[in-house]
Design a protein around this motif. Structure first.
Motif, PDB file in Angstrom:
ATOM      1  N   LEU A   1       0.850  -1.188   0.000  1.00 40.14           N
ATOM      2  CA  LEU A   1       0.000   0.000   0.000  1.00 40.14           C
ATOM      3  C   LEU A   1       0.882   1.233   0.000  1.00 40.14           C
ATOM      4  O   LEU A   1       1.640   1.462   0.946  1.00 40.14           O
ATOM      5  CB  LEU A   1      -0.922   0.013   1.217  1.00 40.14           C
ATOM      6  CG  LEU A   1      -1.884   1.207   1.304  1.00 40.14           C
ATOM      7  CD1 LEU A   1      -2.876   1.177   0.155  1.00 40.14           C
ATOM      8  CD2 LEU A   1      -2.613   1.228   2.635  1.00 40.14           C
ATOM      9  N   PHE A   2       0.788   2.022  -1.058  1.00 37.72           N
ATOM     10  CA  PHE A   2       1.512   3.290  -1.178  1.00 37.72           C
ATOM     11  C   PHE A   2       0.848   4.083  -2.285  1.00 37.72           C
ATOM     12  O   PHE A   2       0.120   3.516  -3.123  1.00 37.72           O
ATOM     13  CB  PHE A   2       3.013   3.063  -1.454  1.00 37.72           C
ATOM     14  CG  PHE A   2       3.305   2.099  -2.565  1.00 37.72           C
ATOM     15  CD1 PHE A   2       3.496   2.531  -3.877  1.00 37.72           C
ATOM     16  CD2 PHE A   2       3.391   0.732  -2.296  1.00 37.72           C
ATOM     17  CE1 PHE A   2       3.776   1.637  -4.897  1.00 37.72           C
ATOM     18  CE2 PHE A   2       3.672  -0.172  -3.321  1.00 37.72           C
ATOM     19  CZ  PHE A   2       3.853   0.276  -4.624  1.00 37.72           C
ATOM     20  N   PRO A   3       1.024   5.400  -2.342  1.00 32.71           N
ATOM     21  CA  PRO A   3       0.267   6.217  -3.291  1.00 32.71           C
ATOM     22  C   PRO A   3       0.407   5.784  -4.744  1.00 32.71           C
ATOM     23  O   PRO A   3      -0.564   5.841  -5.507  1.00 32.71           O
ATOM     24  CB  PRO A   3       0.835   7.623  -3.065  1.00 32.71           C
ATOM     25  CG  PRO A   3       1.239   7.620  -1.630  1.00 32.71           C
ATOM     26  CD  PRO A   3       1.780   6.243  -1.385  1.00 32.71           C
ATOM     27  N   GLY A   4       1.595   5.347  -5.151  1.00 29.06           N
ATOM     28  CA  GLY A   4       1.820   4.988  -6.540  1.00 29.06           C
ATOM     29  C   GLY A   4       1.404   3.576  -6.918  1.00 29.06           C
ATOM     30  O   GLY A   4       1.642   3.141  -8.055  1.00 29.06           O
ATOM     31  N   LEU A   5       0.781   2.845  -6.018  1.00 26.60           N
ATOM     32  CA  LEU A   5       0.321   1.484  -6.312  1.00 26.60           C
ATOM     33  C   LEU A   5      -0.721   1.541  -7.426  1.00 26.60           C
ATOM     34  O   LEU A   5      -1.684   2.298  -7.363  1.00 26.60           O
ATOM     35  CB  LEU A   5      -0.282   0.864  -5.051  1.00 26.60           C
ATOM     36  CG  LEU A   5      -0.713  -0.596  -5.116  1.00 26.60           C
ATOM     37  CD1 LEU A   5       0.497  -1.521  -5.247  1.00 26.60           C
ATOM     38  CD2 LEU A   5      -1.521  -0.961  -3.865  1.00 26.60           C
TER      39      LEU A   5
END
Length: 407
Positions: A376-380
């Protein structure tokens, strides 16, 4: 390239569980400091402190080189030392407990709420009652904002208030989170709140941490302790300064300073905090939908909180260590960098040497046997999320896993 777009550095084949999001503005901010007269102890650090304090509605913020350092100076500023006792959660990184040992204090733990994986207020109430009867109350407690969701800070602060116990929030996961409609970090229920800016956290300064407080004395002392206990402020000195060169060491501190390079990156990242937290919540919403028909336990979101979703933790219903490990290995073998946050601190060898053992905190131990952190991270990307879910589904169904009990 739009200067606000994140750089694509060529992601490794494995989908990581967390990843920083760096854009041209971030790089420009760092380069500007590199071209300036100050790489450290310049104007960037106080600018970052002021901006973050304003963002979380705290009166003061003190930047340091890691959240671990922030926890250490927080306890030191509260005069925690030998003979004192600190309580924290067993489901956290070891730094939440180690900081007490750095001060010469002893450590104990309060078991977790199985719904949120945070310190359980009911368990805290029972432990406080017993400790009061035995004359072994803690000087401070450190509730951890596990995965980015706040503990029940209102009840926790009320429980400890009658005993005069300090509260230090370890909100390393929770910059940008909210509790009862206000930002985590406003210290409405604590003396000090601590944030982390490690690259996998919500915003990054490469390495770094921050302590917020509404108490000017605590802010002043933490700022001094991060820099050897040295001051150049005549109002804090014992006696008059000998001249404009003069400084005094008036406490025993450490070199925990944040550099201006780190602060510039952190300040630039802070401008996108809301964007990052929104993206993480959207990814979490999508996971909730994609995983709804899979027999696993999903994160429990409390209505009074908005999580920053540093982590998305699912739970497998199995007490079988081999089954848990098999699903984990299936994910890793498929190029998905799942992780496990965390091994209960009290079962680490160092802490077992201090007298703790398996069986001391059953909810934390059951959690450990079932937990798995998904990427889970913004660029996923959507495609990456779908791969994560499909791989997990296939692995669980092959092993006939059943839903986790989370109530």
């Amino acid at each position: 390239m739009d200067r606000k777009e994140p750089f694509q550095f060529g992601r490794a084949q494995m989908i990581p569980y967390g990843r920083q999001d760096i854009n041209e503005d971030d790089i420009d901010a760092v380069v500007a400091v590199l071209k300036s007269d100050f790489l450290t102890q310049g104007p960037a650090v106080p600018r970052f402190e002021d901006a973050l304090a304003s963002k979380v509605r705290a009166s003061h913020a003190v930047a340091v080189n890691s959240a671990t350092s922030a926890l250490h100076v927080a306890l030191a500023a509260l005069d925690v030392g030998p003979g004192d006792l600190i309580w924290t959660s067993p489901i956290t990184f070891v730094a939440s407990a180690n900081c007490a040992l750095y001060c010469g204090a002893d450590v104990d733990f309060v078991d977790i709420d199985p719904r949120t994986y945070n310190m359980c207020a009911n368990a805290l109430e029972q432990k406080l009652h017993k400790a009061a009867l035995n004359g072994k109350l803690p000087k401070a407690i450190i509730p951890v904002h596990m995965s980015g969701q706040s503990p029940d800070m209102h009840r926790i602060s009320e429980l400890v208030a009658d005993y005069g116990i300090h509260v230090v929030e370890d909100a390393s996961h929770a910059i940008g989170a909210e509790y009862k409609g206000t930002p985590v970090g406003d210290c409405a229920h604590s003396a000090i709140t601590v944030f982390s800016f490690h690259p996998v956290k919500i915003i990054t300064s490469a390495e770094g941490g921050m302590a917020t407080t509404n108490n000017p004395r605590l802010a002043e002392r933490m700022a001094m302790l991060r820099s050897h206990g040295v001051t150049r402020d005549p109002s804090l000195m014992r006696g008059q300064p000998d001249g404009p060169w003069y400084y005094q060491q008036i406490d025993l501190g450490w070199n925990y300073r944040m550099t201006d390079v780190q602060a510039a990156l952190g300040l630039s990242q802070l401008s996108r905090l809301d964007e990052f937290v929104q993206a993480r919540n959207e990814h979490a919403d999508r996971y909730d939908e994609l995983l709804a028909d899979i027999p696993i336990g999903l994160p429990n979101r409390l209505p009074e909180s908005r999580s920053a979703f540093h982590l998305y933790v699912v739970r497998l219903q199995t007490d079988n260590a081999m089954a848990h490990r098999s699903v984990f290995e299936d994910m890793r073998n498929a190029g998905i960098g799942v992780n496990l946050h965390y091994i209960p601190v009290h079962v680490q060898p160092y802490y077992r040497d201090l007298g703790f053992s398996w069986g001391d905190f059953p909810q934390a131990e059951t959690y450990y046997q079932q937990a798995m952190t998904l990427p889970l991270f913004p660029g996923l990307t959507s495609q990456e999320q779908e791969k994560v879910v499909e791989t997990l589904k296939n692995s669980i169904l092959r092993r006939n896993a059943t839903p986790a009990a989370t109530a």
